[in-house]
Design a protein around this motif. Sequence first.
Motif, PDB file in Angstrom:
ATOM      1  N   ILE A 159       0.837  -1.689  -0.079  1.00 16.96           N
ATOM      2  CA  ILE A 159      -0.143   0.060  -0.313  1.00 16.96           C
ATOM      3  C   ILE A 159       0.874   0.996  -0.002  1.00 16.96           C
ATOM      4  O   ILE A 159       0.720   2.083  -0.841  1.00 16.96           O
ATOM      5  CB  ILE A 159      -1.137   0.060   1.481  1.00 16.96           C
ATOM      6  N   ALA A 160       2.076   1.011   0.378  1.00 18.98           N
ATOM      7  CA  ALA A 160       2.571   2.620   0.941  1.00 18.98           C
ATOM      8  C   ALA A 160       4.276   2.651  -0.652  1.00 18.98           C
ATOM      9  O   ALA A 160       4.379   3.729  -0.651  1.00 18.98           O
ATOM     10  CB  ALA A 160       4.262   2.500   1.339  1.00 18.98           C
ATOM     11  N   TYR A 161       3.831   1.585  -0.897  1.00 18.84           N
ATOM     12  CA  TYR A 161       4.741   1.536  -2.621  1.00 18.84           C
ATOM     13  C   TYR A 161       4.707   2.856  -3.074  1.00 18.84           C
ATOM     14  O   TYR A 161       5.427   3.494  -3.535  1.00 18.84           O
ATOM     15  CB  TYR A 161       5.046   0.482  -2.885  1.00 18.84           C
ATOM     16  N   GLY A 162       3.211   2.922  -3.465  1.00 23.28           N
ATOM     17  CA  GLY A 162       3.234   3.852  -4.520  1.00 23.28           C
ATOM     18  C   GLY A 162       2.995   5.594  -4.424  1.00 23.28           C
ATOM     19  O   GLY A 162       3.893   6.056  -4.659  1.00 23.28           O
ATOM     20  N   PRO A 163       2.616   5.361  -3.251  1.00 27.86           N
ATOM     21  CA  PRO A 163       2.753   7.172  -2.372  1.00 27.86           C
ATOM     22  C   PRO A 163       4.272   7.561  -2.443  1.00 27.86           C
ATOM     23  O   PRO A 163       4.863   8.631  -2.953  1.00 27.86           O
ATOM     24  CB  PRO A 163       2.365   7.098  -1.170  1.00 27.86           C
TER      25      PRO A 163
END
Length: 344
Positions: A132-136
């Motif tokens: 979930i944190a990868y994109g931001p």
Amino acid sequence: MMIQVTPNLQAEDRGGPAQPLLVVRNLKKYFPVRGNLFSKDKKFVHAVDNVSFSVAKGKTLGIVGESGCGKSTTAKLIARLIGLDSGKMVFDGDGVAEYGGIALKEFRKNLQMVFQDSFASLNPRLTIEQTIAYGPTVHGVSKSEATHQARTLLQRVGLAPEQFASRYPYELSGGQRQRVNIARALAYQPRLVILDEAVAALDKSLQAQVLNLLQELKNERQLTYLFISHDLHVVHYMSDEVMVMYLGQVVEKGPVDRIFNHAAHPYTQALLSAIPSMDPNQRTLKPPLDGDPPNPINPPSGCRFQDRCLKVMNKCRAVSPSLTFVGLGSEHTVACHLNEVTQL
Ligand code: SF4
């Protein structure tokens, strides 16, 4: 009187909640087909053929049709996961990837997709929190901030972070993985989310939970959805408007209750009559739709539904019907010559 639908693509349309979030015009994608060794003719599958529509801000447009009708290809063209042959898109008043409009990168930040296969959509080597944190982080958010956001999102989609954050996709059920996919999509803070058969692989009770979650998130975050599904019950529950596709073309579009109660296209009527009824007296053993759709490599001239339509007329074999409004001041459009007859 018949009123031809004339889409407005002007940039001065911009601004305000009344302006559609997404306008799609004349989208076209033909896939080349490898012929036999001695054939000189190039053949193409007419996957998406001149598709035009718009979606209002904060609304859900349901897209329905049999498999192979072009709904998923349309979604992938919008997300530019595949290149389009021709067509235009306007996102909140700006042309996409055009001179003077917004760049593709900017458009993609505003758009996320959730697919049917929840497992294939996740990287098996990343924990849920990392996923979930990868994109931001790719878009410049610090790692600690992205991790904090990921945990908040996990909580929001009903997965306690202390229990799920460090798990891997194979350790989750299908419903839990789809919640992770939704959280991952929301981490980009999109305005438009394309849900392509996103609940089709879930059992009925999980479907209901995920659908309710999607509705809540839409209201909380003023999201706009393109909701693609073969399940008309689910489309009825989720959608504000419904668009029906047949063999790469839009055949009908309108407000959900209008389409479900007053469908004007014989194909939509057949699809709706195939919905299983809970009332035993309403059940029918007769299939509402005979045969398969014609070959998309060589679609027939005239109306593409002609060989399966019980109301076919001579004109249907010669002239392709265009989308026209059903009545004055209506938001309901249909591509069928019967509509022209009834409007005279
Ligand atoms: Fe049937 Fe003709 Fe209408 Fe096509 S245009 S759906 S063939 S009546």
